[in-house]
Write a protein that holds these residues in place. Sequence first.
Motif: not given
Length: 131
Positions: A14-33
């Motif tokens: 689940e990717v959520v910003a302060a003002d809205r939901s951005i993306w939701s789904g199934e993943a095999a890998l997530v890369i973030a800093r």
Amino acid sequence: MPTRGAVLAEIHVEVVAADRSIWSGEAALVIARTLSGDIGIMPSHEPVLGVLHSGPVTIRTTDGGTVVVAVHGGFLSFADNKLSVLAEIAELAEEIDVARAERALERSRSESDAGAQRRAEVRLAAAAGAH
């Protein structure tokens, strides 16, 4: 039913910003800093809570696709194969107007606005990573 040796490898994101939901789904890998450096989250990763550094978050979906999100601040939380990315500001790469982001980058450089410059650079990096 999975065959012997098959692994159902996915995490719910689940990717959520302060003002809205951005993306939701199934993943095999997530890369973030994060402030501690880049992190890759895969199924069965140890639980983690991290403060996000402005940068692209890359999501490799279970169907082989890639979703890139420009994230500015916030944090991520992972436990029980569920990843939440809670950002102050976020936008999908395909939503980014590249020409507008380039103009914002030039304007921030001329005004010596480091924060605005970093936001514009992240938006351009995310847009480039989606192509």
